[in-house]
Write an enzyme that holds these catalytic residues in place. Structure first.
Site, PDB file in Angstrom:
ATOM      1  N   ASP A   1       3.937  -0.096  12.351  1.00  0.00           N
ATOM      2  CA  ASP A   1       2.736  -0.639  11.710  1.00  0.00           C
ATOM      3  C   ASP A   1       2.487  -2.107  12.058  1.00  0.00           C
ATOM      4  OD1 ASP A   1       2.199   1.800  10.622  1.00  0.00           O
ATOM      5  OD2 ASP A   1       2.672   1.271   8.550  1.00  0.00           O
TER       6      ASP A   1
ATOM      7  N   LYS B   1       0.824  -1.208   0.000  1.00  0.00           N
ATOM      8  CA  LYS B   1       0.000   0.000   0.000  1.00  0.00           C
ATOM      9  C   LYS B   1       0.859   1.259   0.000  1.00  0.00           C
ATOM     10  CE  LYS B   1      -1.910   1.522   4.040  1.00  0.00           C
ATOM     11  NZ  LYS B   1      -1.602   2.933   4.326  1.00  0.00           N
ATOM     12  N   ASN B   2       1.765   1.358   0.980  1.00  0.00           N
ATOM     13  CA  ASN B   2       2.496   2.618   1.131  1.00  0.00           C
ATOM     14  C   ASN B   2       3.455   2.880  -0.026  1.00  0.00           C
ATOM     15  OD1 ASN B   2       1.083   3.092   3.423  1.00  0.00           O
ATOM     16  ND2 ASN B   2       2.726   2.555   4.845  1.00  0.00           N
TER      17      ASN B   2
ATOM     18  N   CYS C   1      -4.617  12.598  13.730  1.00  0.00           N
ATOM     19  CA  CYS C   1      -5.314  11.366  13.396  1.00  0.00           C
ATOM     20  C   CYS C   1      -5.294  10.478  14.614  1.00  0.00           C
ATOM     21  CB  CYS C   1      -4.697  10.688  12.176  1.00  0.00           C
ATOM     22  SG  CYS C   1      -3.157   9.893  12.518  1.00  0.00           S
TER      23      CYS C   1
ATOM     24  N   ARG D   1      -8.895  -0.126   4.653  1.00  0.00           N
ATOM     25  CA  ARG D   1      -7.941   0.835   4.068  1.00  0.00           C
ATOM     26  C   ARG D   1      -6.646   0.136   3.665  1.00  0.00           C
ATOM     27  NH1 ARG D   1      -6.101   4.874   7.960  1.00  0.00           N
ATOM     28  NH2 ARG D   1      -4.637   5.074   6.270  1.00  0.00           N
TER      29      ARG D   1
ATOM     30  N   ARG E   1       0.756  13.877  14.199  1.00  0.00           N
ATOM     31  CA  ARG E   1       1.287  13.737  12.845  1.00  0.00           C
ATOM     32  C   ARG E   1       1.377  15.060  12.086  1.00  0.00           C
ATOM     33  NH1 ARG E   1      -1.030   8.291  10.153  1.00  0.00           N
ATOM     34  NH2 ARG E   1       0.924   8.285   9.019  1.00  0.00           N
TER      35      ARG E   1
HETATM   36  C1  UD1 Z   1       4.333   6.491   7.052  1.00  0.00           C
HETATM   37  C2  UD1 Z   1       3.402   5.359   6.722  1.00  0.00           C
HETATM   38  C3  UD1 Z   1       2.757   4.814   7.991  1.00  0.00           C
HETATM   39  C4  UD1 Z   1       3.801   4.455   9.015  1.00  0.00           C
HETATM   40  C5  UD1 Z   1       4.764   5.608   9.232  1.00  0.00           C
HETATM   41  C6  UD1 Z   1       5.924   5.255  10.143  1.00  0.00           C
HETATM   42  C7  UD1 Z   1       2.633   5.950   4.503  1.00  0.00           C
HETATM   43  C8  UD1 Z   1       1.493   6.386   3.653  1.00  0.00           C
HETATM   44  N1  UD1 Z   1       2.381   5.843   5.803  1.00  0.00           N
HETATM   45  O1  UD1 Z   1       3.565   7.550   7.584  1.00  0.00           O
HETATM   46  O2  UD1 Z   1       1.989   3.660   7.637  1.00  0.00           O
HETATM   47  O3  UD1 Z   1       3.174   4.140  10.252  1.00  0.00           O
HETATM   48  O4  UD1 Z   1       5.315   6.058   7.985  1.00  0.00           O
HETATM   49  O5  UD1 Z   1       6.643   4.208   9.626  1.00  0.00           O
HETATM   50  O6  UD1 Z   1       3.686   5.647   4.003  1.00  0.00           O
HETATM   51  N2  UD1 Z   1       6.656  13.735  11.951  1.00  0.00           N
HETATM   52  C9  UD1 Z   1       6.753  15.059  12.339  1.00  0.00           C
HETATM   53  N3  UD1 Z   1       6.717  16.020  11.371  1.00  0.00           N
HETATM   54  C10 UD1 Z   1       6.600  15.718  10.043  1.00  0.00           C
HETATM   55  C11 UD1 Z   1       6.521  14.372   9.658  1.00  0.00           C
HETATM   56  C12 UD1 Z   1       6.543  13.399  10.637  1.00  0.00           C
HETATM   57  O7  UD1 Z   1       6.861  15.360  13.535  1.00  0.00           O
HETATM   58  O8  UD1 Z   1       6.587  16.641   9.226  1.00  0.00           O
HETATM   59  C13 UD1 Z   1       6.673  12.674  12.976  1.00  0.00           C
HETATM   60  C14 UD1 Z   1       5.349  11.903  13.016  1.00  0.00           C
HETATM   61  O9  UD1 Z   1       4.383  12.555  13.790  1.00  0.00           O
HETATM   62  C15 UD1 Z   1       5.798  10.591  13.601  1.00  0.00           C
HETATM   63  C16 UD1 Z   1       7.198  10.411  13.012  1.00  0.00           C
HETATM   64  O10 UD1 Z   1       7.629  11.703  12.611  1.00  0.00           O
HETATM   65  O11 UD1 Z   1       5.877  10.698  15.007  1.00  0.00           O
HETATM   66  C17 UD1 Z   1       7.273   9.471  11.819  1.00  0.00           C
HETATM   67  O12 UD1 Z   1       6.300   9.824  10.883  1.00  0.00           O
HETATM   68  P1  UD1 Z   1       6.468   9.563   9.322  1.00  0.00           P
HETATM   69  O13 UD1 Z   1       7.588   8.615   9.098  1.00  0.00           O
HETATM   70  O14 UD1 Z   1       6.498  10.858   8.618  1.00  0.00           O
HETATM   71  O15 UD1 Z   1       5.104   8.824   8.986  1.00  0.00           O
HETATM   72  P2  UD1 Z   1       4.224   9.001   7.692  1.00  0.00           P
HETATM   73  O16 UD1 Z   1       5.097   9.235   6.506  1.00  0.00           O
HETATM   74  O17 UD1 Z   1       3.108   9.940   7.962  1.00  0.00           O
END
Ligand code: UD1
Length: 420
Positions: free
Chosen positions: A309, A25-26, A120, A401, A125
């Site tokens: 995950d 998916k991702n 969420c 999802r 996030r």
């Molecule tokens: C992606 C995955 C999700 C997975 C996650 C962590 C997708 C669509 N989703 O989500 O399934 O659980 O990686 O492996 O690929 N953060 C910040 N600021 C930002 C971005 C992130 O503080 O601008 C923090 C987030 O709140 C979280 C951490 O960094 O605590 C990791 O998040 P991130 O790796 O960005 O997750 P996603 O890309 O949203």
């Protein structure tokens, strides 16, 4: 309105047989966004038929892109008429990954207006790392009335450091930087397989990206990219979930179409828990559990650490392990909603901040429970498969999802599960 379907699962059947894992998916979501970086058509194979994929299709169609299913798993994405730079709230709110179109929008249209994704179920996030990266590449960004509005005359490469190796931010910046002028270096980049795949896809389009799978990714901007044909990798989280399904029911299941390297931390933890894992031909594994499940401690970490995950699914497994285990969630600050529902099924779980202390019980018993997020919902399905009696799970739209026909795949393995 959300789909009101429910699962009814009568537990206690050791799963037996073979399951085939769908595309990731991702990985599909970020590669679909990357298709906007050219005006040529791309063909993606092994795309999973999932709600999140449908949501991404809606987002890119809104931007003026033609998307057609060529067959049940092949998507044709033609961005020739891609001209709209606005991703509205109605679409972004259904799936945060929609935010991944920001990089391609800035690179191609030099403008983006995207609804700010809200918090969420699993944490705040924020998208601050993404925005910091785009600003470093020269974008002017304001937030107004719930929308992020960004504009840039010309993206120019720069050095960007992330405080945390964010998967989404690494992907978004990689996409924008692929068409920027000059060199971008992302430090403390995410090393996840999905990032490596996106980079490989971009390189196939003509990008010049090196350091994929390491902490430092270097992107030498190019003038244009071309469309490509690409095969999406198997979903490591779906695979890990079925591995736990075999373990928690005391069954033997062959899991086909996997990449064992991407599942290393999951396999190591299963083995520590006393589960037998036999890797076959480098793309399948036989998981069997004929005895007791041992308690193991788990700490979620960015890849190659244990994936957040799979945290909920392993918590379900630990509820019936011998002894006490501690699960520490280091990636998201609020990802234990499933603990309350597992407790309703007889689990002994104490949540203390980012730690969960799970004292294994002899058996779980069926109860009405509710999925509050995708992976937490999967954990309830796993608990239901092991529990005595019939568990009713509501809000399974969360599970849809990220899992293709989960009930059909489980039924094929002998599970007593129905959707109503
Ligand atoms: C992606 C995955 C999700 C997975 C996650 C962590 C997708 C669509 N989703 O989500 O399934 O659980 O990686 O492996 O690929 N953060 C910040 N600021 C930002 C971005 C992130 O503080 O601008 C923090 C987030 O709140 C979280 C951490 O960094 O605590 C990791 O998040 P991130 O790796 O960005 O997750 P996603 O890309 O949203």
């Amino acid at each position: 309105m959300q789909n009101p379907d429910r699962f009814f699962i009568t537990g206690g059947v050791p799963l037996q047989g073979t399951v085939i894992i769908d595309g990731a998916k991702n990985s599909a979501l970020s590669i679909m966004a990357a298709c906007l970086l050219t005006n040529e058509k791309s063909i993606l194979k092994n795309v999973p038929q999932l709600k999140d994929v449908y949501s991404m299709i809606e987002v890119i169609k809104t931007l003026g892109v033609k998307v057609v299913w060529k067959d049940s798993n092949t998507l044709s994405i033609d961005p020739d008429d891609f001209n709209n730079y606005e991703a509205p709230y109605e679409l972004v709110k259904t799936m945060r990954a929609s935010f991944l179109v920001m990089g391609p929008l800035l690179a191609r249209l030099k403008k983006a207006k995207i609804s700010l994704p809200g918090g969420c179920a699993i944490g705040a996030r924020p998208v601050d790392f993404h925005l910091k990266g785009f600003r470093a590449l020269g974008a002017e960004i304001i937030t107004e009335k719930g929308y992020i509005q960004a504009e840039v005359k010309k993206l120019i490469g720069n050095d960007i450091y992330f405080d945390f190796p964010s998967l989404g931010a690494t992907e978004n910046i990689m996409m924008a930087a692929a068409l920027a002028e000059g060199i971008t270096m992302i430090e403390n980049a995410a090393k996840d397989p999905e990032v490596v795949e996106l980079g490989t896809f971009l390189n196939k389009m003509g990008a010049k990206i090196s350091g994929l799978g390491t902490d430092i990714i270097t992107i030498k901007g190019v003038k244009e990219l071309n469309g490509v044909n690409y095969l999406i990798i198997p979903d490591r989280i779906e695979a890990g979930t079925f591995m736990v399904a075999a373990a928690i029911t005391g069954g033997t299941v062959e899991i086909k179409h996997i990449n064992p390297y991407y599942l290393k931390s999951c396999i190591v933890k299963l083995e520590e828990a006393g589960i037998k894992v036999d890797i076959e031909d480098d793309d399948s594994a036989i998981i069997s559990n004929s005895g007791n499940i041992k308690s193991v401690d788990i700490k979620t970490m960015p890849f190659p650490g244990f994936p957040t995950d799979l945290q909920a699914q392993f918590m379900a497994l630990m509820t019936i392990a011998n002894g006490t285990s501690i699960i520490t969630e280091n990636v998201f600050e609020n990802r234990f909603a499933h603990a309350g529902d597992l407790r309703r099924m007889g689990a002994d779980i104490k949540v203390e901040g980012r730690n969960c202390i799970i004292k294994g019980v002899k058996k779980l018993s069926a109860a009405p429970v509710m999925a509050s997020d995708l992976r937490g919902g999967a954990a309830l399905v796993l608990a239901g498969l092991a529990a005595e009696g019939t568990t009713e799970i509501s809000r399974i739209y969360h599970i849809d999802r990220g899992y293709v026909k989960i009930e059909d795949k489980l039924k094929n393995l002998g599970a007593k599960i129905k959707r109503e």
